[in-house]
Design a protein around this motif. Structure first.
Motif, PDB file in Angstrom:
ATOM      1  N   GLU A  11       0.836  -1.190   0.000  1.00  0.00           N
ATOM      2  CA  GLU A  11       0.000   0.000   0.000  1.00  0.00           C
ATOM      3  C   GLU A  11       0.876   1.248   0.000  1.00  0.00           C
ATOM      4  O   GLU A  11       2.026   1.210   0.452  1.00  0.00           O
ATOM      5  N   PRO A  12       0.338   2.384  -0.450  1.00  0.00           N
ATOM      6  CA  PRO A  12       1.100   3.621  -0.320  1.00  0.00           C
ATOM      7  C   PRO A  12       1.213   4.011   1.149  1.00  0.00           C
ATOM      8  O   PRO A  12       0.386   3.590   1.972  1.00  0.00           O
ATOM      9  N   PRO A  13       2.233   4.777   1.526  1.00  0.00           N
ATOM     10  CA  PRO A  13       2.336   5.214   2.920  1.00  0.00           C
ATOM     11  C   PRO A  13       1.032   5.878   3.383  1.00  0.00           C
ATOM     12  O   PRO A  13       0.446   6.681   2.665  1.00  0.00           O
ATOM     13  N   GLY A  14       0.576   5.484   4.566  1.00  0.00           N
ATOM     14  CA  GLY A  14      -0.705   5.977   5.058  1.00  0.00           C
ATOM     15  C   GLY A  14      -1.848   5.029   4.796  1.00  0.00           C
ATOM     16  O   GLY A  14      -2.922   5.174   5.373  1.00  0.00           O
ATOM     17  N   GLY A  15      -1.632   4.059   3.910  1.00  0.00           N
ATOM     18  CA  GLY A  15      -2.669   3.068   3.642  1.00  0.00           C
ATOM     19  C   GLY A  15      -3.429   3.314   2.352  1.00  0.00           C
ATOM     20  O   GLY A  15      -3.480   4.416   1.826  1.00  0.00           O
ATOM     21  N   ASP A  16      -4.032   2.249   1.835  1.00  0.00           N
ATOM     22  CA  ASP A  16      -4.774   2.307   0.582  1.00  0.00           C
ATOM     23  C   ASP A  16      -6.130   2.980   0.792  1.00  0.00           C
ATOM     24  O   ASP A  16      -6.712   2.942   1.885  1.00  0.00           O
ATOM     25  N   ALA A  17      -6.649   3.572  -0.287  1.00  0.00           N
ATOM     26  CA  ALA A  17      -7.943   4.254  -0.210  1.00  0.00           C
ATOM     27  C   ALA A  17      -9.081   3.295   0.121  1.00  0.00           C
ATOM     28  O   ALA A  17     -10.124   3.717   0.643  1.00  0.00           O
ATOM     29  N   THR A  18      -8.914   1.996  -0.163  1.00  0.00           N
ATOM     30  CA  THR A  18      -9.975   1.041   0.140  1.00  0.00           C
ATOM     31  C   THR A  18     -10.214   0.912   1.641  1.00  0.00           C
ATOM     32  O   THR A  18     -11.261   0.409   2.064  1.00  0.00           O
ATOM     33  N   ARG A  19      -9.296   1.399   2.441  1.00  0.00           N
ATOM     34  CA  ARG A  19      -9.487   1.384   3.893  1.00  0.00           C
ATOM     35  C   ARG A  19     -10.533   2.409   4.345  1.00  0.00           C
ATOM     36  O   ARG A  19     -10.971   2.365   5.506  1.00  0.00           O
ATOM     37  N   SER A  20     -10.908   3.303   3.464  1.00  0.00           N
ATOM     38  CA  SER A  20     -11.891   4.335   3.823  1.00  0.00           C
ATOM     39  C   SER A  20     -13.319   3.913   3.480  1.00  0.00           C
ATOM     40  O   SER A  20     -14.261   4.681   3.678  1.00  0.00           O
ATOM     41  N   VAL A  21     -13.477   2.702   2.968  1.00  0.00           N
ATOM     42  CA  VAL A  21     -14.793   2.196   2.583  1.00  0.00           C
ATOM     43  C   VAL A  21     -15.496   1.612   3.804  1.00  0.00           C
ATOM     44  O   VAL A  21     -14.979   0.697   4.450  1.00  0.00           O
ATOM     45  N   GLY A  22     -16.670   2.153   4.147  1.00  0.00           N
ATOM     46  CA  GLY A  22     -17.441   1.637   5.268  1.00  0.00           C
ATOM     47  C   GLY A  22     -18.281   0.445   4.850  1.00  0.00           C
ATOM     48  O   GLY A  22     -18.261   0.037   3.688  1.00  0.00           O
ATOM     49  N   PRO A  23     -19.018  -0.147   5.801  1.00  0.00           N
ATOM     50  CA  PRO A  23     -19.139   0.279   7.200  1.00  0.00           C
ATOM     51  C   PRO A  23     -17.893  -0.056   8.005  1.00  0.00           C
ATOM     52  O   PRO A  23     -17.057  -0.857   7.590  1.00  0.00           O
ATOM     53  N   PHE A  24     -17.820   0.587   9.187  1.00  0.00           N
ATOM     54  CA  PHE A  24     -16.677   0.396  10.063  1.00  0.00           C
ATOM     55  C   PHE A  24     -17.109  -0.305  11.352  1.00  0.00           C
ATOM     56  O   PHE A  24     -18.258  -0.185  11.782  1.00  0.00           O
ATOM     57  N   LEU A  25     -16.184  -1.017  11.952  1.00  0.00           N
ATOM     58  CA  LEU A  25     -16.463  -1.699  13.204  1.00  0.00           C
ATOM     59  C   LEU A  25     -16.965  -0.703  14.240  1.00  0.00           C
ATOM     60  O   LEU A  25     -16.327   0.334  14.487  1.00  0.00           O
ATOM     61  N   ASP A  26     -18.108  -1.018  14.842  1.00  0.00           N
ATOM     62  CA  ASP A  26     -18.722  -0.182  15.885  1.00  0.00           C
ATOM     63  C   ASP A  26     -18.976   1.244  15.398  1.00  0.00           C
ATOM     64  O   ASP A  26     -19.050   2.179  16.202  1.00  0.00           O
ATOM     65  N   ASP A  27     -19.095   1.413  14.057  1.00  0.00           N
ATOM     66  CA  ASP A  27     -19.364   2.730  13.459  1.00  0.00           C
ATOM     67  C   ASP A  27     -18.297   3.768  13.802  1.00  0.00           C
ATOM     68  O   ASP A  27     -18.585   4.968  13.873  1.00  0.00           O
TER      69      ASP A  27
END
Length: 415
Positions: A36-52
């Motif tokens: 991944e690029p430094p800071g993480g891939d954009a796919t990490r911003s795709v929800g839903p997220f654990l416990d919102d």
């Protein structure tokens, strides 16, 4: 016991278009290193997220598509980042990438350059429209591919249900899944070829091509019969209208009941009558005139849309579909995703699997594999990697970088 791909190393430079392809290999035992690029891939911003709680390490979507992988961050746009990547390539069997056509080549990381580093390397570029053709550089989305690939034209409603209804997109990343599956099959085929020839190769995989391959009978019907299939509510497209399949049940659910395709004959009607009668819902189906196929054909609407539909409306979905299956009918209840968690069949096959998240001190239920291997089992070996979780393990432990070098590369934004 280890998976069938346990001796395989894959470098994954993939976003939402190709991460499922990497997961398919990782869960079968391949050592998939997600870069991944430094800071993480954009796919990490795709929800839903654990416990919102929005957080790049709590994306449930990212969790699902990146199981069993190790993860590092690396800026391959930088000179030192490219050098580290090339060193990783020398240890790899496969590179999977989803960058825009020509991007890696512009960084001197195309197949020609990487192949010189590793002659047995298989490199798969999975892009929206491939590396060539007039659409090569077009922007895309899952929705666009469902439209351009032909799937959307076949998905929607009958005119009788929704007059002049527009096409409806099947959602859930269907195009990405289709493209990722075809890329996975192509990589497996290339590995077989390498076993025989000793040579790697480059694979140009196109999501658009994969979607065009997956329209079932629509393309063939047009080419060979000059027929344009029509959309139909809750069932397969067809050149001509077919009987509806979805019927509401007593408990507010639906059952898919197949009655077309020549099924409605005297024996079928007799079975329906015997089934419905103990419930007082057989109507006139016990009448002797239904021994005549012509009478059945003339009264098909009454049999199906009045008697059968009324029977289903007075029973629960589970009762209807279980009793139908006992009589050899290919009927089934329409299930919501959450209902699958208590599905006895999936439970019996141990489909659901528990995955530990040690950093959270919790275990979560994940979907299982598509097949049961008795000699080289499928399994989720670990949860998706945290951002840069395996940097020290891979760059220091495997490539030999010192902790001081890692600190410097981190400070300069390379990792």
């Amino acid at each position: 016991m280890s998976g069938p791909l346990s001796n395989l190393r894959v470098l994954e430079l993939a976003d939402e278009k190709g991460q499922f392809c990497g997961k398919l290999m990782a869960d079968l035992g391949a050592d998939v290193i997600k870069i991944e690029p430094p800071g993480g891939d954009a796919t990490r911003s795709v929800g839903p997220f654990l416990d919102d709680v929005p957080d790049p390490n709590r994306s449930l979507s990212f969790w699902h598509y990146n199981t069993s992988k190790r993860g590092v961050t690396l800026d391959i746009e930088s000179d030192e980042g490219r050098e580290l990547f090339v060193r990783l390539v020398s240890t790899a069997d496969v590179v999977l990438e989803t960058y825009a056509p020509g991007h890696l080549k512009s960084l001197d990381l195309g197949y020609e350059a990487l192949g010189n580093t590793n002659r047995k390397l298989i490199m798969c570029s999975l892009t929206p429209f491939g590396q060539s053709g007039p659409w090569r550089d077009y922007q895309s989305s899952d929705l666009l591919h469902m439209a351009a690939g032909g799937q959307m034209a076949s998905s929607g409603y009958d005119d009788s249900d929704v007059p002049d209804a527009p096409p409806i997109a099947p959602g859930g990343g269907n195009a990405w899944h289709t493209g990722a599956h075809y890329a996975y099959m192509a990589i497996m085929a290339a590995l077989v070829h390498r076993t025989a020839s000793g040579e790697g190769q480059y694979i140009d995989a196109s999501i658009h091509d994969a979607c065009a391959l997956s329209t079932e009978s629509a393309v063939a019907s047009f080419i060979y019969r000059d027929e344009v299939v029509i959309r139909q509510t809750g069932r397969h497209h067809a050149a001509n209208p077919t009987p509806r399949t979805q019927y509401p049940t007593k408990d507010g659910k639906y059952v898919n009941a197949l009655t077309g395709g020549g099924r409605l004959d005297p024996a079928y009607v007799r079975t329906l009558a015997e089934w419905f009668d103990p419930h007082g819902l057989a109507g006139d189906l016990k009448d002797e005139r239904y021994r005549d196929p012509e009478v059945i054909a003339e009264n098909a609407h009454h049999i199906v849309e009045e008697v059968l539909a009324n029977f289903i409306a007075n029973r629960t979905a589970d009762d209807v579909y279980h009793e139908a299956q006992e009589r050899g009918f290919p009927w089934g209840a329409v299930r919501a995703p959450d209902e699958l968690l208590s599905d006895g069949h999936l439970e019996d096959r141990e489909f659901w699997t528990e995955v530990e998240h040690p950093e959270l001190g919790r275990t979560f239920t994940y979907p299982g594999g598509g097949a049961i291997y008795n000699g080289s089992p499928w399994r989720i070996s670990r949860r998706a990697p945290l951002i840069g979780e395996h940097i020290e393990e891979i760059f220091a432990g495997e490539l030999g970088l010192s902790r001081e070098e890692l600190a410097r590369l981190s400070d300069t934004g390379v990792i």
